[in-house]
Design an enzyme around this catalytic site. Structure first.
Site, mmCIF file in Angstrom:
data_model
loop_
_atom_site.group_PDB
_atom_site.id
_atom_site.type_symbol
_atom_site.label_atom_id
_atom_site.label_comp_id
_atom_site.label_asym_id
_atom_site.label_seq_id
_atom_site.Cartn_x
_atom_site.Cartn_y
_atom_site.Cartn_z
ATOM 1 N N GLU A 186 37.611 25.315 42.862
ATOM 2 C CA GLU A 186 36.991 26.261 41.927
ATOM 3 C C GLU A 186 37.639 26.080 40.561
ATOM 4 O OE1 GLU A 186 38.021 30.896 40.931
ATOM 5 O OE2 GLU A 186 38.013 30.260 43.032
ATOM 6 N N THR B 132 35.801 33.123 38.011
ATOM 7 C CA THR B 132 35.830 34.127 36.953
ATOM 8 C C THR B 132 34.448 34.251 36.299
ATOM 9 O OG1 THR B 132 38.084 33.273 36.537
ATOM 10 C CG2 THR B 132 37.333 35.061 35.149
ATOM 11 N N LYS C 122 36.009 37.791 48.514
ATOM 12 C CA LYS C 122 37.327 37.409 48.017
ATOM 13 C C LYS C 122 38.166 38.674 47.855
ATOM 14 C CE LYS C 122 39.067 36.138 43.438
ATOM 15 N NZ LYS C 122 38.677 35.549 42.143
#
Length: 213
Positions: free
Chosen positions: A40, A69, A128
């Protein structure tokens, strides 16, 4: 991309966030070479869309490549255009809904049962737990699996190799790992040291039980 299958298979997501775009790209490619398949690239790093675009060109269309993000609809559109094929958010936010609309699987940031239910309603593919250490660590994950026994959880935040094994033993589907794995590589630090850390994490994950799979 089938994100849940990939999480169950690989069990670790590397989080690259660097102040040097070229070093970040080298970090992504080095992780892939070492066998860490899920990477990521955080939008909080320098020129993250450019890093994703260049990494996609180097890795080819089949390699899993995520963007992290992702908060807004604009973020989602940017990373989709750059070539990301999955999205990670820090919260239940507009980035989740727009990414799903664009056909991208989403690992949505959650911290409470209320967050989990909200993310489920938006179609998140996984959850997450962030920040995992502040949320209560492996014990909190174990508690969450009571009301959510089948939810694919991915703890993120302060996860070293030992904690990775512990989280997996407590039912995590995978773990997300940033600085304990990346170190200073994405800022121009040693790639040899990154390779050593990558191998240590892969060994830890291979030895972990499969309670969350």
């Amino acid at each position: 991309m089938e994100l849940l299958t990939a999480l169950r298979t690989h069990r670790i997501v590397a989080i690259v966030r660097g102040a040097d775009a070229d070093a970040s790209l080298r970090t992504v490619l080095t992780l892939a070479e070492e066998g860490i398949a899920l990477v990521e690239v955080s939008l909080s790093g320098e020129d993250a869309p450019g890093v994703i675009r260049r990494a996609r060109a180097e890795l080819g269309p089949a390699a899993p490549l995520g963007a992290g993000t992702v908060l807004t609809a604009r973020d989602a559109g940017t990373v989709a255009e750059a070539g990301a094929d999955f999205v990670v958010t820090p919260a239940v936010c507009e980035g989740v809904t727009e990414s799903k609309r664009l056909g991208l699987p989403v690992l949505a940031g959650v911290m409470t049962p209320t967050d989990i239910v909200a993310a489920q309603r938006l179609g998140a593919d996984g959850y997450k737990i962030f920040p995992a250490a502040q949320a209560g660590g492996p014990g909190f994950l174990k508690a969450l699996r009571g009301p959510f026994p089948d939810a694919p959880f991915v703890p993120v935040g302060g996860v070293d190799a030992e904690l990775a094994r512990t989280y997996l033993a407590h039912g995590a589907t995978a773990v997300g790992v940033g600085s304990p794995l990346i170190g200073d590589a994405a800022d121009g630090g040693s790639l040899d040291a990154l390779r050593e850390r990558a191998r240590a994490f892969l060994d830890a994950v291979r030895l972990a039980p499969d309670a969350g799979r």
